[in-house]
Design an enzyme around this catalytic site. Sequence first.
Site, PDB file in Angstrom:
ATOM      1  CE  LYS A 274       5.861   4.830   5.918  1.00 31.48           C
ATOM      2  NZ  LYS A 274       4.467   5.546   5.856  1.00 31.48           N
TER       3      LYS A 274
ATOM      4  CB  ALA B 115      -1.017   0.013   1.256  1.00 35.06           C
ATOM      5  CB  ALA B 116       3.528   1.745  -2.478  1.00 32.28           C
ATOM      6  CB  ALA B 117      -0.038   5.842  -3.098  1.00 27.82           C
ATOM      7  N   PRO B 118       1.322   7.910  -1.100  1.00 30.46           N
ATOM      8  CG  PRO B 118       1.709  10.022  -0.412  1.00 30.46           C
ATOM      9  CD  PRO B 118       1.217   8.786  -0.117  1.00 30.46           C
TER      10      PRO B 118
ATOM     11  CG  ASP C 224       2.418   3.048   5.961  1.00 35.03           C
ATOM     12  OD1 ASP C 224       2.127   2.711   7.093  1.00 35.03           O
ATOM     13  OD2 ASP C 224       2.700   3.729   5.217  1.00 35.03           O
TER      14      ASP C 224
ATOM     15  CB  CYS D 187      -0.141   7.014  10.942  1.00 33.14           C
ATOM     16  SG  CYS D 187      -1.437   7.346   9.938  1.00 33.14           S
TER      17      CYS D 187
HETATM   18  N1  SAM Z   1       2.954   3.834   2.337  1.00 29.68           N
HETATM   19  C1  SAM Z   1       2.436   5.063   1.999  1.00 29.68           C
HETATM   20  C2  SAM Z   1       3.820   5.972   2.060  1.00 29.68           C
HETATM   21  O1  SAM Z   1       4.674   5.992   2.630  1.00 29.68           O
HETATM   22  O2  SAM Z   1       3.615   6.979   1.267  1.00 29.68           O
HETATM   23  C3  SAM Z   1       1.159   5.562   2.605  1.00 29.68           C
HETATM   24  C4  SAM Z   1       0.131   4.562   2.779  1.00 29.68           C
HETATM   25  S1  SAM Z   1      -1.166   4.986   3.301  1.00 29.68           S
HETATM   26  C5  SAM Z   1      -1.189   4.736   4.900  1.00 29.68           C
HETATM   27  C6  SAM Z   1      -2.324   3.596   2.962  1.00 29.68           C
HETATM   28  C7  SAM Z   1      -2.613   3.370   1.495  1.00 29.68           C
HETATM   29  O3  SAM Z   1      -3.232   2.261   1.540  1.00 29.68           O
HETATM   30  C8  SAM Z   1      -3.614   4.273   0.738  1.00 29.68           C
HETATM   31  O4  SAM Z   1      -2.635   5.009  -0.367  1.00 29.68           O
HETATM   32  C9  SAM Z   1      -4.576   3.742   0.328  1.00 29.68           C
HETATM   33  O5  SAM Z   1      -4.967   3.952  -1.178  1.00 29.68           O
HETATM   34  C10 SAM Z   1      -4.216   2.263   0.259  1.00 29.68           C
HETATM   35  N2  SAM Z   1      -5.025   1.120   0.210  1.00 29.68           N
HETATM   36  C11 SAM Z   1      -6.301   1.169   0.887  1.00 29.68           C
HETATM   37  N3  SAM Z   1      -6.884  -0.135   0.691  1.00 29.68           N
HETATM   38  C12 SAM Z   1      -5.906  -0.779   0.062  1.00 29.68           C
HETATM   39  C13 SAM Z   1      -6.251  -2.269  -0.353  1.00 29.68           C
HETATM   40  N4  SAM Z   1      -6.948  -2.871  -0.030  1.00 29.68           N
HETATM   41  N5  SAM Z   1      -4.811  -2.642  -0.833  1.00 29.68           N
HETATM   42  C14 SAM Z   1      -3.818  -1.945  -1.157  1.00 29.68           C
HETATM   43  N6  SAM Z   1      -3.802  -0.444  -0.842  1.00 29.68           N
HETATM   44  C15 SAM Z   1      -4.915  -0.140  -0.224  1.00 29.68           C
END
Ligand code: SAM
Length: 465
Positions: free
Chosen positions: A106, A100-103, A169, A222
Amino acid sequence: MHDLLGDEAGSLLDAIAEPRPPAVRLNHLRGQPDALAEHLPWPSSPVPWCPAGRVVSASSQEVATAPLNDAGVYYQQDPAAMAVAQVLAPRKGELVVDVAAAPGGKTTHAAGLTGDSALIVANDLDEGRARSLLGNVERLGVTSAVVTNGSVERLVGALGSSADAVILDAPCSGEGMFRRSAAARDAWSPGAVERHADLQRRLISQAALLVAPGGRLVYSTCTFDPRENEDVVSWLLARRPDLALEPIRLAGTSDAGRFGLPGAARVWPHLSPGDGHFLALLVRDPGAGPADHGRSVSGGAGQPGRSVRDRRRAGSAGRSAGSSYLKAWREFATDHLEPAWRDLPRVERYGKHLLALPERFAPLPGVHVMRAGLHLGDIVDRGGTTVFEPAHALAMAATAAWRGASLDLEEDADGLTRFRAGGAARAGDAKGICLVTYRGFPLGFARAKGGEARSLLPRGLRRPA
Ligand code: SAM
């Protein structure tokens, strides 16, 4: 909060209520963090657990809009979030999957720590957020990432248990973000905690399937509620005896033992810089057999009898050395870049895009790949002639190898403003494609002609004057 922390709750709530200065993580791919820190135009102080982290005395807006930001010299990131890649400690040559990498905080940190020499599959379920992830990967000059958009189940289908290192994350109820985000405060409810915990159990069980024997998984959020943190990890450990908790020892973080998971770590906003984080590091038994992959993904199982590691090493699919697109690229590389770029091993054409694929990239069946490796440029037809047009990502990744015309705008404030807005800066006698820099760090390409360098910044990256 009182149930969670007793007498300490007041300090935590006070810390959450207080505005805090932003922080940046200096980008290893632009230089040594200490040397890069000298370029910061604001006073700064270190982040205890991250040598590249600096808390800065500036507004978040100033940090986000400074030329050094656009040049990928740093990534604005909460200090607590910087602990995640530090704990994962990715190594050169590893396959890292960021579920779950966006934006991209990490992902870009992991790329920096490995000197851009791991293969990082960076995924997000949300397409718009995955696009921001791609933008940040490009801005920071990362060439080793494969940006994907889809479910973790599809990643499991394509990659199996082949990852050396996995980051989850997880989406969470965001209590650590209450200070910064009214939306996070409004969205919180006891029901939201339970809903997130359900999703987190699903995601962590899938993320754990990606881990190769001997590999590791970092789970982080977080938020403060143990139901989204310690309880989720304990739930997984009860079901996966081949995974063990590896104690986290990171300066400035606290042990999560008081919430039932000794060895996991907490970063508290009232004890250290940042918004707060939970982290757990799990290691898979090196002697473990294949994990139970549960349901399979249609078309995603890859070629039977061939391991994922073999597939990762597989060479590029057929292309002819005499292809007109390769000739166009090679001519450009010969004129503008160090010789090694002329013979990049895995240059592939996808539609009009020309990509330099990461060395060990293999197709990911059933997964929507938004970008694999470095976007070198586009192949266009101009009146029957095949022409190579360089991409913005190339400017951001190839600075050290650039041998073509260049223009530094540090001393030309008006030119800098005009270039960033999509206009032209004075260019002296430079001609053709020109790398525009600020203090030697890349901002993008311009086309120089008649004493002017006209900005080639993509529209979405321009900053109106
Ligand atoms: N790791 C990111 C960073 O360091 O920039 C922040 C991640 S944020 C806490 C959680 C992310 O999980 C969001 O971008 C969201 O779109 C994504 N997300 C939500 N449900 C998900 C799923 N079922 N599979 C993958 N990503 C998911």
